[in-house]
Design a protein around this motif. Sequence first.
Motif, PDB file in Angstrom:
ATOM      1  N   GLY A  57       0.785  -1.187  -0.051  1.00 43.45           N
ATOM      2  CA  GLY A  57       0.002  -0.099  -0.057  1.00 43.45           C
ATOM      3  C   GLY A  57       0.841   1.173   0.009  1.00 43.45           C
ATOM      4  O   GLY A  57       0.776   2.171  -0.478  1.00 43.45           O
ATOM      5  N   LEU A  58       1.954   1.372   0.928  1.00 42.03           N
ATOM      6  CA  LEU A  58       2.978   2.408   0.736  1.00 42.03           C
ATOM      7  C   LEU A  58       3.654   2.559  -0.276  1.00 42.03           C
ATOM      8  O   LEU A  58       3.771   3.525  -0.872  1.00 42.03           O
ATOM      9  N   LYS A  59       4.151   1.506  -1.083  1.00 45.21           N
ATOM     10  CA  LYS A  59       4.812   1.468  -2.185  1.00 45.21           C
ATOM     11  C   LYS A  59       3.847   1.907  -3.452  1.00 45.21           C
ATOM     12  O   LYS A  59       4.378   2.870  -4.189  1.00 45.21           O
ATOM     13  N   ASP A  60       2.987   1.563  -3.233  1.00 39.08           N
ATOM     14  CA  ASP A  60       1.760   2.001  -4.637  1.00 39.08           C
ATOM     15  C   ASP A  60       1.517   3.632  -4.301  1.00 39.08           C
ATOM     16  O   ASP A  60       1.487   4.542  -5.027  1.00 39.08           O
ATOM     17  N   LEU A  61       1.246   3.945  -2.962  1.00 41.89           N
ATOM     18  CA  LEU A  61       0.900   5.486  -2.660  1.00 41.89           C
ATOM     19  C   LEU A  61       2.017   6.314  -3.271  1.00 41.89           C
ATOM     20  O   LEU A  61       1.905   7.416  -3.735  1.00 41.89           O
ATOM     21  N   LEU A  62       3.363   5.963  -2.791  1.00 44.74           N
ATOM     22  CA  LEU A  62       4.614   6.740  -3.124  1.00 44.74           C
ATOM     23  C   LEU A  62       5.100   6.718  -4.613  1.00 44.74           C
ATOM     24  O   LEU A  62       6.082   7.071  -5.075  1.00 44.74           O
ATOM     25  N   GLN A  63       4.448   5.553  -5.232  1.00 43.46           N
ATOM     26  CA  GLN A  63       4.902   5.304  -6.678  1.00 43.46           C
ATOM     27  C   GLN A  63       6.297   4.999  -6.495  1.00 43.46           C
ATOM     28  O   GLN A  63       7.287   5.533  -7.221  1.00 43.46           O
ATOM     29  N   MET A  64       6.836   4.179  -5.392  1.00 42.44           N
ATOM     30  CA  MET A  64       8.346   3.759  -5.342  1.00 42.44           C
ATOM     31  C   MET A  64       8.448   2.364  -5.906  1.00 42.44           C
ATOM     32  O   MET A  64       7.661   1.648  -5.671  1.00 42.44           O
ATOM     33  N   THR A  65       9.455   1.854  -6.098  1.00 41.83           N
ATOM     34  CA  THR A  65       9.850   0.205  -6.260  1.00 41.83           C
ATOM     35  C   THR A  65      10.167  -0.286  -4.917  1.00 41.83           C
ATOM     36  O   THR A  65      10.496   0.451  -3.872  1.00 41.83           O
ATOM     37  N   ALA A  66       9.851  -1.737  -5.024  1.00 42.15           N
ATOM     38  CA  ALA A  66      10.081  -2.119  -3.575  1.00 42.15           C
ATOM     39  C   ALA A  66      11.279  -2.103  -3.089  1.00 42.15           C
ATOM     40  O   ALA A  66      11.628  -1.909  -1.784  1.00 42.15           O
ATOM     41  N   GLY A  67      12.426  -2.160  -3.814  1.00 45.65           N
ATOM     42  CA  GLY A  67      13.776  -2.078  -3.433  1.00 45.65           C
ATOM     43  C   GLY A  67      14.069  -0.911  -2.794  1.00 45.65           C
ATOM     44  O   GLY A  67      14.749  -0.714  -1.756  1.00 45.65           O
ATOM     45  N   ASN A  68      13.632   0.233  -3.619  1.00 45.00           N
ATOM     46  CA  ASN A  68      13.958   1.508  -3.248  1.00 45.00           C
ATOM     47  C   ASN A  68      13.300   1.913  -1.824  1.00 45.00           C
ATOM     48  O   ASN A  68      13.794   2.372  -0.604  1.00 45.00           O
ATOM     49  N   LEU A  69      11.888   1.508  -1.844  1.00 42.03           N
ATOM     50  CA  LEU A  69      11.125   1.724  -0.529  1.00 42.03           C
ATOM     51  C   LEU A  69      11.806   0.894   0.646  1.00 42.03           C
ATOM     52  O   LEU A  69      12.161   1.394   1.695  1.00 42.03           O
ATOM     53  N   SER A  70      12.366  -0.281   0.346  1.00 44.70           N
ATOM     54  CA  SER A  70      12.872  -1.160   1.455  1.00 44.70           C
ATOM     55  C   SER A  70      14.192  -0.560   2.032  1.00 44.70           C
ATOM     56  O   SER A  70      14.456  -0.424   3.222  1.00 44.70           O
ATOM     57  N   VAL A  71      14.923   0.018   1.139  1.00 47.50           N
ATOM     58  CA  VAL A  71      16.141   0.704   1.812  1.00 47.50           C
ATOM     59  C   VAL A  71      15.969   1.814   2.393  1.00 47.50           C
ATOM     60  O   VAL A  71      16.524   1.876   3.697  1.00 47.50           O
ATOM     61  N   HIS A  72      14.934   2.698   2.326  1.00 41.86           N
ATOM     62  CA  HIS A  72      14.437   3.973   2.729  1.00 41.86           C
ATOM     63  C   HIS A  72      13.980   3.520   4.198  1.00 41.86           C
ATOM     64  O   HIS A  72      14.281   4.284   5.114  1.00 41.86           O
ATOM     65  N   LEU A  73      12.915   2.486   3.958  1.00 39.11           N
ATOM     66  CA  LEU A  73      12.390   2.144   5.266  1.00 39.11           C
ATOM     67  C   LEU A  73      13.566   1.716   6.521  1.00 39.11           C
ATOM     68  O   LEU A  73      13.375   1.747   7.394  1.00 39.11           O
ATOM     69  N   GLY A  74      14.529   0.993   5.829  1.00 36.71           N
ATOM     70  CA  GLY A  74      15.601   0.294   6.684  1.00 36.71           C
ATOM     71  C   GLY A  74      16.271   1.424   7.412  1.00 36.71           C
ATOM     72  O   GLY A  74      16.574   1.428   8.552  1.00 36.71           O
TER      73      GLY A  74
END
Length: 98
Positions: free
Chosen positions: A34-51
Amino acid sequence: MSRELDPVIHAQARLRVVVALNTLAHGDQITFPGLKDLLQMTAGNLSVHLGKLEEAGYVEIVKTHKGRTPTTYITLTRQGRRALEDYTAAIRELLDLS
């Protein structure tokens, strides 16, 4: 003297994540997709930033299962909300100096 900008939040992608999570009521969660879609980010990019946000204590990530399907929930912590408030105040101070 102005406040320092939090380098963890200052990165554009992480700022977008924190602002999006801040729109949720305290304690509410959003799924990773849901967050990935909302922000239109790739899973990998979002994972790095969430980390990086999790390492700073700004987000909490809970991995669980719905039936047999793994599900990841993300929420902004109290510390994360406070960090965003401080960041916003620092930006306002900088704008007032202009």
